[in-house]
Write an enzyme that holds these catalytic residues in place. Structure first.
Site, PDB file in Angstrom:
ATOM      1  N   LYS A 182      42.370  33.670  47.104  1.00 28.05           N
ATOM      2  CA  LYS A 182      42.300  32.858  47.576  1.00 28.05           C
ATOM      3  C   LYS A 182      42.726  31.554  48.127  1.00 28.05           C
ATOM      4  O   LYS A 182      42.308  31.746  50.034  1.00 28.05           O
ATOM      5  CB  LYS A 182      40.964  32.189  47.298  1.00 28.05           C
ATOM      6  CG  LYS A 182      39.870  33.396  46.479  1.00 28.05           C
ATOM      7  CD  LYS A 182      38.220  32.544  45.928  1.00 28.05           C
ATOM      8  CE  LYS A 182      37.868  32.789  45.837  1.00 28.05           C
ATOM      9  NZ  LYS A 182      36.090  32.545  45.037  1.00 28.05           N
ATOM     10  N   GLY A 235      29.497  32.562  37.049  1.00 27.84           N
ATOM     11  CA  GLY A 235      28.402  33.322  37.659  1.00 27.84           C
ATOM     12  C   GLY A 235      28.260  35.060  37.551  1.00 27.84           C
ATOM     13  O   GLY A 235      27.203  35.193  37.812  1.00 27.84           O
ATOM     14  N   ARG A 236      28.929  35.706  36.771  1.00 33.28           N
ATOM     15  CA  ARG A 236      28.763  36.949  36.457  1.00 33.28           C
ATOM     16  C   ARG A 236      27.619  36.789  34.643  1.00 33.28           C
ATOM     17  O   ARG A 236      27.154  37.960  34.877  1.00 33.28           O
ATOM     18  CB  ARG A 236      30.170  37.763  35.834  1.00 33.28           C
ATOM     19  CG  ARG A 236      30.578  36.716  34.323  1.00 33.28           C
ATOM     20  CD  ARG A 236      32.416  37.844  34.629  1.00 33.28           C
ATOM     21  NE  ARG A 236      33.201  36.910  33.616  1.00 33.28           N
ATOM     22  CZ  ARG A 236      33.813  35.841  34.351  1.00 33.28           C
ATOM     23  NH1 ARG A 236      33.283  35.354  35.709  1.00 33.28           N
ATOM     24  NH2 ARG A 236      34.656  34.999  32.935  1.00 33.28           N
ATOM     25  N   GLU A 284      36.649  40.438  34.918  1.00 34.31           N
ATOM     26  CA  GLU A 284      36.597  39.322  35.386  1.00 34.31           C
ATOM     27  C   GLU A 284      36.651  38.762  33.829  1.00 34.31           C
ATOM     28  O   GLU A 284      37.332  37.798  34.025  1.00 34.31           O
ATOM     29  CB  GLU A 284      35.745  38.992  36.599  1.00 34.31           C
ATOM     30  CG  GLU A 284      36.054  37.900  36.798  1.00 34.31           C
ATOM     31  CD  GLU A 284      35.021  37.523  38.141  1.00 34.31           C
ATOM     32  OE1 GLU A 284      35.341  37.564  38.854  1.00 34.31           O
ATOM     33  OE2 GLU A 284      33.674  36.939  37.730  1.00 34.31           O
ATOM     34  N   LYS A 290      27.514  29.223  42.967  1.00 36.93           N
ATOM     35  CA  LYS A 290      27.613  28.280  42.376  1.00 36.93           C
ATOM     36  C   LYS A 290      28.273  26.567  43.357  1.00 36.93           C
ATOM     37  O   LYS A 290      27.540  25.596  43.176  1.00 36.93           O
ATOM     38  CB  LYS A 290      29.056  28.109  41.971  1.00 36.93           C
ATOM     39  CG  LYS A 290      28.899  27.051  40.050  1.00 36.93           C
ATOM     40  CD  LYS A 290      29.448  27.786  39.732  1.00 36.93           C
ATOM     41  CE  LYS A 290      29.258  27.449  38.234  1.00 36.93           C
ATOM     42  NZ  LYS A 290      29.785  27.512  36.570  1.00 36.93           N
ATOM     43  N   HIS A 292      29.660  66.740  39.606  1.00 40.68           N
ATOM     44  CA  HIS A 292      30.493  67.469  40.399  1.00 40.68           C
ATOM     45  C   HIS A 292      30.862  66.141  41.334  1.00 40.68           C
ATOM     46  O   HIS A 292      31.855  66.544  42.438  1.00 40.68           O
ATOM     47  CB  HIS A 292      29.480  67.537  41.269  1.00 40.68           C
ATOM     48  CG  HIS A 292      27.986  68.688  40.974  1.00 40.68           C
ATOM     49  ND1 HIS A 292      28.107  69.492  41.478  1.00 40.68           N
ATOM     50  CD2 HIS A 292      27.286  67.930  40.039  1.00 40.68           C
ATOM     51  CE1 HIS A 292      27.104  69.650  40.303  1.00 40.68           C
ATOM     52  NE2 HIS A 292      26.673  69.388  40.068  1.00 40.68           N
ATOM     53  N   GLU A 317      33.046  34.327  51.444  1.00 39.32           N
ATOM     54  CA  GLU A 317      32.684  35.024  51.573  1.00 39.32           C
ATOM     55  C   GLU A 317      30.801  34.663  51.940  1.00 39.32           C
ATOM     56  O   GLU A 317      30.141  34.830  53.405  1.00 39.32           O
ATOM     57  CB  GLU A 317      32.226  36.785  51.125  1.00 39.32           C
ATOM     58  CG  GLU A 317      34.142  37.109  50.897  1.00 39.32           C
ATOM     59  CD  GLU A 317      34.903  35.889  49.848  1.00 39.32           C
ATOM     60  OE1 GLU A 317      35.540  36.183  49.442  1.00 39.32           O
ATOM     61  OE2 GLU A 317      34.149  35.218  49.659  1.00 39.32           O
TER      62      GLU A 317
END
Length: 542
Positions: free
Chosen positions: A505, A266-267, A352, A205, A383, A211
């Site tokens: 951050k 963003g999400r 978030e 964005k 399992h 990252e």
């Protein structure tokens, strides 16, 4: 669990909880207590064609639902919903609207409709060119690999959808996703791709995300080191951002910039140009179907009375367990390998968005907000952690997601998959009494009986999807998006900001500088962090 929420409906629910908290689901399902219309009939709701929810195995009664809906109304769910659809500022800490619903709206009068349509048409032209082979790399070879570099919403949503719709994707192109700043993530991908046949989509964005930009620069260097001239990079890099100037500054051609906007979180952004990797994988027509399914759920949420409104019911039942039963977490178990990444996507969407302690008025909550969201596809989870779900002392509400029609031709597999899904919810509801356990153990091993007892009374919701199409997937995703808004409204928090990611951050930049600084220039830290930095400095010097 005692709560102090000020709404009267909250107090009424607390009193109701005290009345029914020890009631057992198996008793409610007993034939003599389950006349027509049965619990399953009364508590199964459809939102859009091909998607239904069975809430009957939850610890609820008609009175519970009435009280939950009353709480939703008192909390202003309808007003918050309408404000969001109208484009009002519903993200007050950032002064923004949250108009992800506009990205899939069909009304020409919807907010930003022309702007959205123009950008989507640009995406479609580009996607068609890549899919057809008309867009080539710098040597003229067609694109066979697409690498999406992003993190958070710029990775989790597109990755989840591309994986889910793989049966609809073109076989000519393989899509890869890189998010982690750990170089192993990018290295894994570059070991599989050819620079002459690879397109990189850099999604950020701000186009400053640590990252993402670290991975983008490393991938660009890899292209050059493997023969791609600087002038040829325009054939291999495109950018998606709300900051086009920064994309161009990075070195991506202006014509290769796709825009998203600050009114899309963003999400919530896979419906925008962030979904370019989706459109390339499945094509513009299927991307439109994804949007259409989400829009159908939007309309259901916007127009359906709360008593039959699927996002409202899903959200309020989550409130019931989180705030009254005190459940710390809830599980999403898709019985579909195609939905492998759905739990990961929902972890960000839910935690978030609603993992907050500050109310809209700035005061701090004194009640629980977001539960821990987690999950794994069935039957794998059976399992692994299902032992805890069945016999552990902790109650974990579960959303099962079952797809009734398989995406593959392998005979016999799907019946076994569905059988396991439905049997798990039945077993979690029924449990096994001590008397039943003694019969199973037999007279020769009475000491085994306590280990064969299942408490039961474990609540589950089953979401049924007729077939995993782009349209049904869009509706399923939008269902959970709107569930988040419902719960945020009751908790009186802002689901559209994410200040909680900032502090780590900021301190991370300080620590990174200290890892390479001269000893005299290392900043002071607490003793633990200082010791960790010292050890890392030694290791990095090699």
């Amino acid at each position: 669990m005692t709560t102090t929420h000020p709404l009267p409906a909250w107090s009424a629910l607390q009193a109701h909880y005290e009345q029914i908290r020890d009631a057992r689901l198996r008793d409610w399902f007993a034939p003599e207590n389950d006349p027509a219309p049965t619990r399953a009939e009364r508590y199964t709701f459809s939102a859009v064609p091909g998607l239904a929810a069975d809430f009957s195995k939850n610890r609820i009664t008609d009175a519970t639902l009435q009280l939950l809906i009353a709480l939703a109304r008192e909390a202003g769910v309808e007003a918050r919903r309408d404000a969001m659809f109208a484009g009002e500022v519903v993200n007050p800490t950032e002064g923004r609207a949250a108009l992800h619903t506009a990205l899939r709206a069909t009304d020409a009068n919807a907010p930003f409709h022309a702007q959205i349509a123009t950008e989507r048409a640009k995406m479609a032209r580009f996607a068609d060119a890549v899919r057809s082979g008309a867009w080539t790399g710098y040597t003229g070879k067609r694109i066979r690999h697409v690498v999406n570099i992003g993190i958070g919403g710029s990775d989790l949503g597109p990755k989840m959808v591309v994986h889910a719709l793989q049966h609809l994707a073109t076989p000519e192109i393989k899509t890869h996703f890189v998010s982690n700043v750990d170089g192993a993530d990018l290295y894994r991908v570059i070991s599989q791709i050819d620079p002459e046949e690879t397109l990189a989509i850099i999604v950020s964005k701000t186009f400053t995300t640590l990252e993402t930009m670290t991975n983008a620069r490393s991938l660009r260097d890899w292209f050059v080191q493997n023969g791609c001239p600087e002038a040829g990079l325009a054939k291999h890099f495109v950018g998606v951002s709300a900051n086009p100037a920064e994309v161009v500054k990075f070195g991506i051609d202006q014509d290769n910039v796709f825009e998203m906007w600050d009114w899309v979180g963003g999400r919530y952004s896979l419906w925008s140009a962030v979904g370019l990797s989706i459109m390339i994988a499945v094509g513009p027509a299927q991307f439109d179907e994804l949007l259409a399914g989400a829009h159908e759920m939007d309309e259901h949420f916007r127009t359906t009375p709360l008593e039959r409104n699927l996002p409202v019911l899903l959200g309020m039942i989550g409130i019931w367990y989180r705030n009254f039963f005190g459940s710390q977490s809830y599980l999403v178990a898709p019985y579909s390998e195609a939905l492998h990444y759905l739990p990961s996507y929902l972890q960000q969407l839910e935690m978030e968005s609603n993992g907050k302690s500050a109310r809209l008025d700035g005061a701090f909550v004194d009640y629980a907000t977001s539960a821990v969201t987690w999950g794994e596809p069935g039957t794998n989870g059976q399992h692994a952690f299902f032992q805890m779900l069945h016999q552990g002392p902790t109650i974990v509400p579960i959303d099962f997601v079952a797809v009734l029609t398989p995406e593959h031709p392998l005979a016999g597999h799907h019946a076994k998959l569905l059988a396991n899904c439905f049997a798990q919810s039945e077993a979690l509801m029924l449990g096994r009494t001590e008397e039943e356990a003694r019969k199973v153990a037999g007279p020769d091993k009475p000491e085994l009986a306590p280990h064969l007892v299942f408490p039961g009374n474990r609540p589950t919701t089953t979401l049924l999807v007729d077939a995993l199409t782009a349209r049904s997937l869009g509706a399923l995703i939008a269902l959970y998006e709107h569930k988040v808004l419902v719960q945020a409204s009751v908790w009186n928090i802002n689901p559209f900001d994410q200040w909680g990611v900032e502090l780590g951050k900021i301190l991370g930049k300080v620590v990174e500088a200290d890892l390479g600084a001269a000893p005299a220039d290392v900043k002071p830290h607490d003793s633990s962090t200082a010791a960790l930095i010292a050890r890392a400095r030694t290791a990095l010097k090699g």
